[in-house]
Design an enzyme around this catalytic site. Structure first.
Site, PDB file in Angstrom:
ATOM      1  N   HIS A  36       0.927  -1.437  -0.058  1.00  0.00           N
ATOM      2  CA  HIS A  36      -0.009   0.026  -0.047  1.00  0.00           C
ATOM      3  C   HIS A  36       0.784   1.280  -0.017  1.00  0.00           C
ATOM      4  CE1 HIS A  36      -3.346  -2.727   0.908  1.00  0.00           C
ATOM      5  NE2 HIS A  36      -4.265  -1.815   0.842  1.00  0.00           N
ATOM      6  N   LYS A  94      -9.589 -10.132   7.175  1.00  0.00           N
ATOM      7  CA  LYS A  94     -10.141 -10.672   8.261  1.00  0.00           C
ATOM      8  C   LYS A  94     -10.052  -9.473   9.333  1.00  0.00           C
ATOM      9  CE  LYS A  94      -6.156 -12.437  10.560  1.00  0.00           C
ATOM     10  NZ  LYS A  94      -5.536 -13.622  11.129  1.00  0.00           N
TER      11      LYS A  94
END
Length: 179
Positions: A36, A94
């Site tokens: 990222h 998650k």
């Protein structure tokens, strides 16, 4: 009912609701923290329009995916806005994401949950297609993956409904009853 989806994703995801079960097929891209940061600094190395990013650092051996369990998505809370602004339509991970990401998804994207501890199951639905940023190493590189009916649950929908927030509120109420 299980909803079948294929990437790249479009406005069909706007009709999904938190709790819906889906099976996702098509091309996705893995990305964790370092990926990222690199994409933010250097640009996204794939077409982000309708793309799906999986918060995952897969285990690759002999150009095959051995394990591909999800990474805790909250680690990417502050790194998500720019990818959504560039057209990414869904995230997989998650543990959910924070209220800022929930608002960033509103009207344009969804968060899919995949169960931690099921890395071999995830890998059984995946074929490796390539890689970006190999210098980041196996866990942090952006892996290009073709999915074949990966089972997921909509954790956060495009209307701001959040399964994780709902569970936390319920757990808090139950804990207060026991005090």
């Amino acid at each position: 009912m299980i909803i079948q989806l294929t990437t790249p994703l479009g406005d069909e995801i706007l009709d999904l609701r938190a709790g819906d079960r889906v099976e996702l097929s098509g091309r996705i891209y893995t990305a964790r923290d370092e990926a990222h940061l690199r994409m933010k600094a250097e640009g996204i190395p794939f077409d982000p329009k309708g793309a799906v990013i999986y918060h995952c650092g897969p285990v690759i051996k002999d150009e095959k995916i051995i394990a591909a369990g999800p990474t805790t998505s909250a680690r990417m809370n502050t790194l998500t806005g720019f990818i959504l602004d560039n057209g990414v339509r869904a995230l997989i991970g998650k543990g959910g994401m924070n209220s800022t990401v929930r608002e960033q998804l509103r009207g344009r994207g969804v968060y899919f949950a995949f169960t931690g501890g099921c890395a071999a199951l995830a890998a059984s639905h995946m074929t490796l297609k390539g890689e970006h940023f190999p210098d980041l190493g196996m866990a942090e590189a952006v892996w290009i993956i073709e999915l074949d009916h990966l089972p997921l649950v909509v954790g956060i929908d495009a209307n701001g409904n959040d399964l994780f927030e709902k569970v936390m509120k319920h757990a808090s109420r139950e804990a207060q009853k026991r005090e």
